[in-house]
Structures are given as C-alpha cells and as structure tokens.
Design a protein around this motif. Sequence first.
Motif, mmCIF file in Angstrom:
data_model
loop_
_atom_site.group_PDB
_atom_site.id
_atom_site.type_symbol
_atom_site.label_atom_id
_atom_site.label_comp_id
_atom_site.label_asym_id
_atom_site.label_seq_id
_atom_site.Cartn_x
_atom_site.Cartn_y
_atom_site.Cartn_z
ATOM 1 N N GLU A 232 -31.467 25.587 -78.217
ATOM 2 C CA GLU A 232 -30.846 24.964 -79.391
ATOM 3 C C GLU A 232 -31.174 23.475 -79.388
ATOM 4 O OE1 GLU A 232 -29.066 24.015 -82.768
ATOM 5 O OE2 GLU A 232 -29.226 26.085 -82.099
ATOM 6 N N GLY A 233 -31.596 22.985 -80.539
ATOM 7 C CA GLY A 233 -31.924 21.574 -80.689
ATOM 8 C C GLY A 233 -33.387 21.256 -80.506
ATOM 9 N N ALA A 234 -34.162 22.161 -79.897
ATOM 10 C CA ALA A 234 -35.573 21.898 -79.610
ATOM 11 C C ALA A 234 -36.389 21.805 -80.897
ATOM 12 C CB ALA A 234 -36.146 23.001 -78.719
ATOM 13 N N GLU A 235 -37.425 20.969 -80.855
ATOM 14 C CA GLU A 235 -38.298 20.872 -82.017
ATOM 15 C C GLU A 235 -39.169 22.126 -82.106
ATOM 16 O OE1 GLU A 235 -42.250 18.365 -81.571
ATOM 17 O OE2 GLU A 235 -40.563 17.207 -80.796
ATOM 18 N N LEU A 236 -39.620 22.419 -83.320
ATOM 19 C CA LEU A 236 -40.419 23.612 -83.562
ATOM 20 C C LEU A 236 -41.908 23.373 -83.324
ATOM 21 C CD1 LEU A 236 -38.663 24.957 -86.783
ATOM 22 C CD2 LEU A 236 -38.224 25.558 -84.385
ATOM 23 N N GLY A 237 -42.316 22.141 -83.203
ATOM 24 C CA GLY A 237 -43.723 21.805 -82.982
ATOM 25 C C GLY A 237 -44.066 20.513 -83.688
ATOM 26 N N ARG A 238 -45.318 20.120 -83.532
ATOM 27 C CA ARG A 238 -45.781 18.886 -84.160
ATOM 28 C C ARG A 238 -45.910 19.047 -85.668
ATOM 29 N NH1 ARG A 238 -47.454 14.862 -81.450
ATOM 30 N NH2 ARG A 238 -49.162 14.193 -82.766
ATOM 31 N N GLY A 239 -45.863 17.934 -86.359
ATOM 32 C CA GLY A 239 -46.078 17.940 -87.796
ATOM 33 C C GLY A 239 -47.552 17.803 -88.110
ATOM 34 N N TYR A 240 -47.961 18.408 -89.185
ATOM 35 C CA TYR A 240 -49.349 18.312 -89.642
ATOM 36 C C TYR A 240 -49.365 17.908 -91.104
ATOM 37 C CZ TYR A 240 -50.339 20.630 -85.279
ATOM 38 O OH TYR A 240 -50.411 20.931 -83.946
ATOM 39 N N VAL A 241 -48.805 16.749 -91.353
ATOM 40 C CA VAL A 241 -48.728 16.239 -92.715
ATOM 41 C C VAL A 241 -49.114 14.760 -92.701
ATOM 42 C CG1 VAL A 241 -46.275 15.605 -92.595
ATOM 43 C CG2 VAL A 241 -47.281 16.176 -94.790
ATOM 44 N N VAL A 242 -49.698 14.331 -93.788
ATOM 45 C CA VAL A 242 -50.082 12.936 -93.973
ATOM 46 C C VAL A 242 -49.362 12.429 -95.216
ATOM 47 C CG1 VAL A 242 -52.002 11.377 -94.517
ATOM 48 C CG2 VAL A 242 -52.339 13.250 -92.906
ATOM 49 N N LEU A 243 -48.735 11.286 -95.097
ATOM 50 C CA LEU A 243 -48.119 10.641 -96.255
ATOM 51 C C LEU A 243 -49.210 9.851 -96.966
ATOM 52 C CD1 LEU A 243 -44.862 9.400 -94.536
ATOM 53 C CD2 LEU A 243 -45.224 11.518 -95.811
ATOM 54 N N GLU A 244 -49.478 10.188 -98.215
ATOM 55 C CA GLU A 244 -50.595 9.568 -98.924
ATOM 56 C C GLU A 244 -50.180 8.445 -99.864
ATOM 57 O OE1 GLU A 244 -54.143 12.739 -99.115
ATOM 58 O OE2 GLU A 244 -52.670 12.951 -100.723
ATOM 59 N N GLY A 245 -49.022 8.534 -100.473
ATOM 60 C CA GLY A 245 -48.639 7.504 -101.422
ATOM 61 C C GLY A 245 -47.295 7.804 -102.060
ATOM 62 N N TRP B 6 -38.165 19.097 -86.481
ATOM 63 C CA TRP B 6 -37.846 18.254 -85.317
ATOM 64 C C TRP B 6 -36.633 18.769 -84.551
ATOM 65 C CZ3 TRP B 6 -42.254 16.994 -86.374
ATOM 66 C CH2 TRP B 6 -42.654 16.572 -87.638
ATOM 67 N N GLY B 7 -36.039 19.866 -84.995
ATOM 68 C CA GLY B 7 -34.914 20.457 -84.288
ATOM 69 C C GLY B 7 -33.578 19.933 -84.778
ATOM 70 N N SER B 8 -32.536 20.684 -84.462
ATOM 71 C CA SER B 8 -31.193 20.344 -84.938
ATOM 72 C C SER B 8 -30.660 19.052 -84.330
ATOM 73 C CB SER B 8 -30.224 21.499 -84.669
ATOM 74 O OG SER B 8 -30.175 21.800 -83.283
ATOM 75 N N LYS B 9 -31.208 18.627 -83.170
ATOM 76 C CA LYS B 9 -30.773 17.351 -82.585
ATOM 77 C C LYS B 9 -31.197 16.164 -83.445
ATOM 78 C CE LYS B 9 -30.677 18.816 -77.776
ATOM 79 N NZ LYS B 9 -31.291 18.688 -76.450
ATOM 80 N N VAL B 10 -32.194 16.373 -84.302
ATOM 81 C CA VAL B 10 -32.642 15.314 -85.209
ATOM 82 C C VAL B 10 -32.121 15.556 -86.625
ATOM 83 C CG1 VAL B 10 -34.640 14.150 -86.224
ATOM 84 C CG2 VAL B 10 -34.700 14.834 -83.820
ATOM 85 N N PHE B 11 -32.407 16.738 -87.193
ATOM 86 C CA PHE B 11 -32.006 16.932 -88.589
ATOM 87 C C PHE B 11 -30.494 16.949 -88.756
ATOM 88 C CE2 PHE B 11 -32.371 21.611 -87.690
ATOM 89 C CZ PHE B 11 -31.145 22.051 -88.189
ATOM 90 N N GLY C 204 -36.603 30.907 -82.607
ATOM 91 C CA GLY C 204 -37.076 31.878 -81.620
ATOM 92 C C GLY C 204 -36.374 31.700 -80.287
ATOM 93 N N ASP C 205 -37.140 31.660 -79.190
ATOM 94 C CA ASP C 205 -36.586 31.545 -77.839
ATOM 95 C C ASP C 205 -36.376 30.100 -77.395
ATOM 96 O OD1 ASP C 205 -36.629 34.293 -77.635
ATOM 97 O OD2 ASP C 205 -38.582 34.348 -76.644
ATOM 98 N N ARG C 206 -36.672 29.150 -78.261
ATOM 99 C CA ARG C 206 -36.489 27.745 -77.892
ATOM 100 C C ARG C 206 -35.005 27.437 -77.718
ATOM 101 N NH1 ARG C 206 -39.997 27.953 -82.137
ATOM 102 N NH2 ARG C 206 -42.107 27.230 -81.762
#
Length: 186
Positions: free
Chosen positions: A100-113, A62-67, A96-98
């Motif tokens: 500073e602070g920009a997110e790296l992309g969407r997440g592709y994870v599901v919280l199952e339990g 999510w980028g350094s602005k979040v983490f 990369g060229d993003r």
Amino acid sequence: MNAPQVSFAGLAWRDYHGVLLPYAADDGPRQTGDDLALGFARTPRGALLAAIHIAVRANIQWGSKVFGPTIDEQVIGPDAEALRHSMDEAYGRQRGDRPEGAELGRGYVVLEGFRWLGYSPDAASLDLVSAGPGDSDVTARAVTRIEVRWQDGDWRVIAPPGGTWAGAASPIDSPDGYVLFQDGSG
C-alpha cells in the motif's frame, strides 16, 4: 480574468519519477518534502507551476502516499471527495502485489505547453498539453483543463468535474496554438 505572459527564464526542469517538472526559486514550489509540492507565489507563473505540480501528483501513478495527501491538502471544490474516491479505487485495481502506498512505476509523459483561459490573483484556468507513447509508436497528446484558486496562502487545484481527470482531458493532434515550454520538458 486575463491571459498574462509567463517568463520561462530561471525555470529548472527536474525529474519527478520520469516526468520533467518545472521549478522556480521565486515562484515555487518552495517545499517538496514527502513527494508533495507546496509554497507557490501568488503570480501567474506561481499559478501555472501549482497547476502542473498538483495535477501531476494527484495521480495514481505515484501511489497513495503521494496522491492521497496531495488531494486531501491541495485539491478543493465540490468534486474533491469524488476525485479522492476515484483515485483510491483506480489505485486499488492497479496496485497488484505492491505494498500500500507504493508507486506503480515511472511516468512516460512530457509536458509540452499550456494556454491560459484566464488569470486573476485569486483564480486561474489553463489547458495543459502533455504527450506520451501511444499505439503503434505514435505520440498521443492530450489537453487537460486545470483550474486553481488562491486559498489559505497557496494555490489549490479545483477538482475536475465528476472527480476524474479523464473528464477534464481531451485528445489533441498537435500543440499548435499553445505556449510551448522552452529549455525543459517540451
């Protein structure tokens, strides 16, 4: 510490950059400005929600602005500084060229339990099961141990040993034996 039952009644699952996260009006988070999540109830469900929201946000995706603020304000323990340092380094390598602070992309994870390892009004420990795309169209699952402590009027995540989430996660084949999330992510 015990392992209390947690009701999923009233949970709303909302998209957070591609990851569905649980929200509860009475247990939190009560504040979600600037992509941060604050204000969790001192209840078992509040501890669970805090563990999920803080651990998800303390990730380079999510980028350094979040983490950065998440780790600085909501992660405690002897390895908190090491976690911040490892996230800064990993983010720097992948940004990369993003800007500073920009997110790296969407997440592709599901919280199952999850599974409680223990709960008290002052501390809790749980294993969180997540699933995402693996090699050859196979679902990859992992279980991540997350510990939280009640401090300064809210739950805080205790930094994982060694300051990396990889050290707190292990692959698993199935979510069998865990409490599965209902009507939402999993």
